[in-house]
Write a protein that holds these residues in place. Structure first.
Motif, PDB file in Angstrom:
ATOM      1  N   SER A 115       0.799  -1.069  -0.115  1.00  0.00           N
ATOM      2  CA  SER A 115       0.100  -0.012  -0.017  1.00  0.00           C
ATOM      3  C   SER A 115       0.776   1.386  -0.208  1.00  0.00           C
ATOM      4  O   SER A 115       0.291   2.238  -0.299  1.00  0.00           O
ATOM      5  CB  SER A 115      -0.768   0.029   1.233  1.00  0.00           C
ATOM      6  OG  SER A 115      -1.823  -1.112   1.180  1.00  0.00           O
ATOM      7  N   VAL A 116       2.029   1.208   0.435  1.00  0.00           N
ATOM      8  CA  VAL A 116       3.028   2.290   0.358  1.00  0.00           C
ATOM      9  C   VAL A 116       4.056   2.222  -0.439  1.00  0.00           C
ATOM     10  O   VAL A 116       4.898   1.264  -0.022  1.00  0.00           O
ATOM     11  CB  VAL A 116       3.280   2.646   1.991  1.00  0.00           C
ATOM     12  CG1 VAL A 116       4.246   3.912   2.239  1.00  0.00           C
ATOM     13  CG2 VAL A 116       2.028   2.698   3.036  1.00  0.00           C
ATOM     14  N   LYS A 117       4.189   2.996  -1.363  1.00  0.00           N
ATOM     15  CA  LYS A 117       5.438   2.770  -2.370  1.00  0.00           C
ATOM     16  C   LYS A 117       6.599   3.505  -1.685  1.00  0.00           C
ATOM     17  O   LYS A 117       7.868   3.308  -2.458  1.00  0.00           O
ATOM     18  CB  LYS A 117       4.692   3.172  -3.497  1.00  0.00           C
ATOM     19  CG  LYS A 117       3.812   2.540  -4.111  1.00  0.00           C
ATOM     20  CD  LYS A 117       3.564   1.210  -4.045  1.00  0.00           C
ATOM     21  CE  LYS A 117       2.574   0.345  -4.531  1.00  0.00           C
ATOM     22  NZ  LYS A 117       2.323  -1.071  -4.342  1.00  0.00           N
ATOM     23  N   ASP A 118       6.552   4.498  -0.753  1.00  0.00           N
ATOM     24  CA  ASP A 118       7.572   5.486  -0.484  1.00  0.00           C
ATOM     25  C   ASP A 118       7.981   5.325   0.873  1.00  0.00           C
ATOM     26  O   ASP A 118       8.295   6.216   1.539  1.00  0.00           O
ATOM     27  CB  ASP A 118       7.380   6.890  -0.989  1.00  0.00           C
ATOM     28  CG  ASP A 118       6.119   7.372  -0.279  1.00  0.00           C
ATOM     29  OD1 ASP A 118       5.245   6.479   0.281  1.00  0.00           O
ATOM     30  OD2 ASP A 118       5.772   8.737  -0.465  1.00  0.00           O
ATOM     31  N   ILE A 119       8.149   4.085   1.392  1.00  0.00           N
ATOM     32  CA  ILE A 119       8.379   3.682   2.883  1.00  0.00           C
ATOM     33  C   ILE A 119       9.736   4.193   3.277  1.00  0.00           C
ATOM     34  O   ILE A 119      10.555   4.185   2.390  1.00  0.00           O
ATOM     35  CB  ILE A 119       8.490   2.248   3.202  1.00  0.00           C
ATOM     36  CG1 ILE A 119       6.887   1.733   2.832  1.00  0.00           C
ATOM     37  CG2 ILE A 119       8.762   1.895   4.514  1.00  0.00           C
ATOM     38  CD1 ILE A 119       6.712   0.213   3.248  1.00  0.00           C
ATOM     39  N   SER A 120       9.836   5.096   4.263  1.00  0.00           N
ATOM     40  CA  SER A 120      11.053   5.520   4.853  1.00  0.00           C
ATOM     41  C   SER A 120      11.158   5.370   6.361  1.00  0.00           C
ATOM     42  O   SER A 120      10.138   5.394   6.979  1.00  0.00           O
ATOM     43  CB  SER A 120      11.416   6.887   4.328  1.00  0.00           C
ATOM     44  OG  SER A 120      10.494   7.909   5.140  1.00  0.00           O
ATOM     45  N   ARG A 121      12.363   5.403   6.773  1.00  0.00           N
ATOM     46  CA  ARG A 121      12.559   5.170   8.211  1.00  0.00           C
ATOM     47  C   ARG A 121      11.980   6.415   8.734  1.00  0.00           C
ATOM     48  O   ARG A 121      11.597   6.531   9.934  1.00  0.00           O
ATOM     49  CB  ARG A 121      13.898   4.944   8.570  1.00  0.00           C
ATOM     50  CG  ARG A 121      14.325   3.386   7.959  1.00  0.00           C
ATOM     51  CD  ARG A 121      15.858   3.149   8.318  1.00  0.00           C
ATOM     52  NE  ARG A 121      16.132   1.853   8.053  1.00  0.00           N
ATOM     53  CZ  ARG A 121      17.298   1.113   8.347  1.00  0.00           C
ATOM     54  NH1 ARG A 121      18.114   1.762   9.417  1.00  0.00           N
ATOM     55  NH2 ARG A 121      17.624  -0.117   7.959  1.00  0.00           N
ATOM     56  N   GLU A 122      12.231   7.756   8.155  1.00  0.00           N
ATOM     57  CA  GLU A 122      12.207   8.913   8.568  1.00  0.00           C
ATOM     58  C   GLU A 122      10.703   9.529   8.962  1.00  0.00           C
ATOM     59  O   GLU A 122      10.128   9.865   9.848  1.00  0.00           O
ATOM     60  CB  GLU A 122      12.674  10.119   7.797  1.00  0.00           C
ATOM     61  CG  GLU A 122      14.366   9.907   7.664  1.00  0.00           C
ATOM     62  CD  GLU A 122      14.824   9.028   6.702  1.00  0.00           C
ATOM     63  OE1 GLU A 122      14.088   8.358   6.073  1.00  0.00           O
ATOM     64  OE2 GLU A 122      16.145   8.676   7.155  1.00  0.00           O
TER      65      GLU A 122
END
Length: 290
Positions: A115-122
């Protein structure tokens, strides 16, 4: 929850996005025509997650098997494990550690490559800050605590890798507060997207905190007609169920069981259904959803 026009359109767009960068335009056209043909004739009662498996089979015939996402699973399992002690300390410092633990577990539902294409730790860290302040729905949480006090069996349906580290903390706190409660965590029966399975349960130590079973299915959700008899019995015999993530909601919603859904609204359909903002947290009960 059966397929709707919004989710159908999303499935088509996802298939096209996966092959957009490929060079053989004629082959891509044949592939998309077969995808459209299948979706036009499939069982309309199926949920969107249940359709991902046959669509993946079509993809494999044209382009080969998809990446297992093993590296992604390990990355986020390792990342959350590295933070586990600090996060648990932070959670236990709250006036209500159980509510805090559920908020953090809900926030980690962000780690969803379907569902989330731009996952980031931030972004995950910023969501921890936001969701910690937001808390759970007071009315629903009151129902939940009352149900917990009376329950003898709880089923906890997990969702994604990384996320299960926060599930582990929540389950640990639940078991401390309700020592007589029989808790069973349920993971996927096979590798699917970046969802948690038995391998991840062992890797993160979830199986050292609670009894873990797999659901016997390779669907990215909990389709009661598709899972094993053992998993179905655990869920149906539970006095209450905690269900993590959109995929579990899409597949099990409508069953009428005493299920508390815990997830972030990550796609447009969920945003519209719950009149929420993207990444807003939900804590809703199957029997009281409007």
């Amino acid at each position: 929850m059966k397929l709707n026009a919004f989710c159908l359109t999303c499935l088509v767009q996802m298939q096209e996005a996966q092959v957009r960068g490929f060079g053989d335009e004629e082959k891509k056209m044949r592939y998309m025509r077969e995808i459209l043909s299948y979706l036009a004739s499939c069982d309309p009662e199926l949920s969107a997650p249940a359709l991902v498996r046959p669509l993946s089979d079509i993809y494999a015939r044209y382009w080969g098997a998809r990446d297992s996402m093993a590296d992604v699973k390990k990355e986020f399992n390792d990342y959350l494990l590295s933070m586990e002690q600090a996060l648990e300390t932070r959670i236990r410092a709250h006036s209500d550690p159980l509510e805090a633990a559920l908020c953090f577990a809900r926030t980690a539902n962000y780690i969803d490559y379907a569902s989330v294409k731009d996952i980031s730790r931030e972004k995950l860290l910023s969501l921890f800050e936001e969701q910690e302040k937001e808390g759970l729905s007071p009315a629903e949480y009151e129902h939940f605590r009352a149900d917990l006090a009376e329950a003898s069996k709880l089923a906890y349906l997990t969702d994604n890798c990384g996320e299960i580290v926060l599930d582990k903390i929540a389950i640990r706190i639940i078991r401390e507060m309700y020592p007589g409660l029989e808790v069973t965590a349920v993971v996927r029966g096979a590798p699917v997207v970046n969802d948690a399975d038995m391998e991840s349960a062992g890797y993160t130590g979830l199986d050292g905190v609670v009894k873990v079973i797999d659901n016997g299915s390779d669907i990215a959700g909990t389709e009661l007609s598709e899972i094993s008899e053992t998993a179905r019995r655990v869920i149906e015999e539970a006095d209450l169920v905690i269900s993590k993530g959109q995929g579990n909601f899409e597949t099990i919603h409508g069953c009428g069981l005493n299920i508390y859904y815990l997830f972030l609204c990550k796609c447009d359909w969920f945003v519209r259904k719950f009149q929420a903002e993207r990444f807003q947290g939900m804590f809703v009960n199957e029997r009281r959803i409007q």
